[in-house]
Design an enzyme around this catalytic site. Sequence first.
Site, PDB file in Angstrom:
ATOM      1  N   HIS A   1     -29.038 -21.060  92.754  1.00 39.04           N
ATOM      2  CA  HIS A   1     -30.184 -20.443  93.407  1.00 39.04           C
ATOM      3  C   HIS A   1     -31.071 -21.491  94.066  1.00 39.04           C
ATOM      4  O   HIS A   1     -30.648 -22.626  94.293  1.00 39.04           O
ATOM      5  CB  HIS A   1     -30.957 -19.602  92.384  1.00 39.04           C
ATOM      6  CG  HIS A   1     -31.153 -18.177  92.814  1.00 39.04           C
ATOM      7  ND1 HIS A   1     -32.202 -17.769  93.609  1.00 39.04           N
ATOM      8  CD2 HIS A   1     -30.414 -17.074  92.572  1.00 39.04           C
ATOM      9  CE1 HIS A   1     -32.118 -16.461  93.822  1.00 39.04           C
ATOM     10  NE2 HIS A   1     -31.034 -16.003  93.202  1.00 39.04           N
ATOM     11  N   ASP A   2     -32.304 -21.112  94.326  1.00 37.33           N
ATOM     12  CA  ASP A   2     -33.233 -21.716  95.268  1.00 37.33           C
ATOM     13  C   ASP A   2     -33.078 -23.228  95.459  1.00 37.33           C
ATOM     14  O   ASP A   2     -33.170 -24.004  94.505  1.00 37.33           O
ATOM     15  CB  ASP A   2     -34.670 -21.472  94.807  1.00 37.33           C
ATOM     16  CG  ASP A   2     -34.986 -20.006  94.600  1.00 37.33           C
ATOM     17  OD1 ASP A   2     -36.025 -19.565  95.093  1.00 37.33           O
ATOM     18  OD2 ASP A   2     -34.198 -19.292  93.930  1.00 37.33           O
TER      19      ASP A   2
END
Length: 515
Positions: free
Chosen positions: A299-300
């Site tokens: 993720h991010d």
Amino acid sequence: MQSNGLALPLLLSALCLTAPLALADQPAQAEQQPQLDYRVRSAPADELHMEAPKLPDLSGYTKEAVLAKIPHSAKGKVVVRRMLRQDALKDFTGGNERLREWIKRQQGMPQAIFIEGGLVTPQDIADALPDSQFAEQAPGVYLARLPIVVAQNATLHVGKETNELRLSQERGSFLVNDGLMFITDTRVTAWREADNGPATFRDPKEFRPFLVSWGGSELYIASSVITSLGYSNSKSYGVSITQYTPNQHKILQRPEPTGWLIDSEFVDHWYGFYCYEAQNIVIKGNTYRDNIVYGIDPHDRSHGLIIADNTVFGTKKKHGIIISREVNDSWIINNKSYDNKLSGIVIDRDSVRNVIAYNKTYENYSDGITLYESGDNLLWGNQVLSNKRHGIRIRNSENIRLYENLSALNQLTGVYGHIKDLSGTGRNLQLDPYDAKISMIIVGGTLAGNGSSPINIDSPLSVELYRVKMLAPSKSTGIQLAGILGEKQDEILDLLLRKRQPVLIDPIDPEQMTN
């Protein structure tokens, strides 16, 4: 190239004997857009030529290389301290509600086991602590009844001398790595003492032990089996490599965490793997089976990842492999992802400059490969077979290059491209800006036996096609392109199939139309 799927001649033989597929549903209707007129013309072939991507060398990612990283210069110590005011635990003790969880499970002021100053093994912990905190239940089988924190400048090695490290669900045990953690040739299991067995999934909100590796740390898992970790709580998803929670620990900002997870098995986790603001992680040669929400979920703002040679299947709620929110400059190669509740592989939310190559995604309950709002990605040599919706689906993404892919026997479209206005979907457009635009290049490969159409593309900025084989149409009327391509089908097929020339389809400038 490493082969991990059906040989094309055998597949085409099977297609000739296959009856038309029943359609579960039809492609979603494109958003209402201003009507554009499109033109079809020949494109220069040399501009579409591209060499196969050079894959990263995976030969160095071995158990032996992991073992060579373990520092043996200093012996560490084992101490028990209160969980309060510990930087590595603030995400789990902040506020009365979180603290109450550990008070209830420990029946008193919560404590944790801290490993400090050097190298420690489970046997060292058992020698230092009473059975009420850390017990050796059988030779090489240990049960942790408190959380275990590996401090900065310390190392925990759970190795082959440990048959199994069990983390008590009832007592609220979990693993936190703020230094170095090595798990090799062993088993780590979330343990339900009442059942004398793994803490198998029952409810999203029910605490289950987990493993989190913080910013500045390194996590190495090799030739091991990790079972039943994680639940629906921030940073507690299963096996996570993550920076500290934003804005809560500003003084603790450390380098991006990293690690290798190789040749291991991950079973029944809330998320099989999760990372956040991490770098250069290697996920290689693993099996992810029967995980709850996702198999593999970087993720991010993670980057430089290698996700290679994994087998991901049986994910119960969502996708097999997904990268989301600016996961850039990474490799997803030679994986098998099948029998997942939604898509096999997803590239999501402004994740760019990734190579998705030589994967096999099949028999997933949505698409084989999905790209959402993520431009500048390359799909090369993938086999996308027998998925319940589209083979390859592309939404709101520009400069997508599809080279030498096989998309066959999918229930809807072989390649489906569309735009969509997401402003009414609850999506945070400040975090996830996007343009409702799509463009792609499709070169080589085969589209065969897909249920509704080989290609359906609506409202593109441009589409280029060259050397694409379209075989075994499911409809008696033959090949039927859809969307904008369907409106220009005769011109497209004349150039593409009869004249064997590259085809460019793009809108006519309205000003040119009025001249």
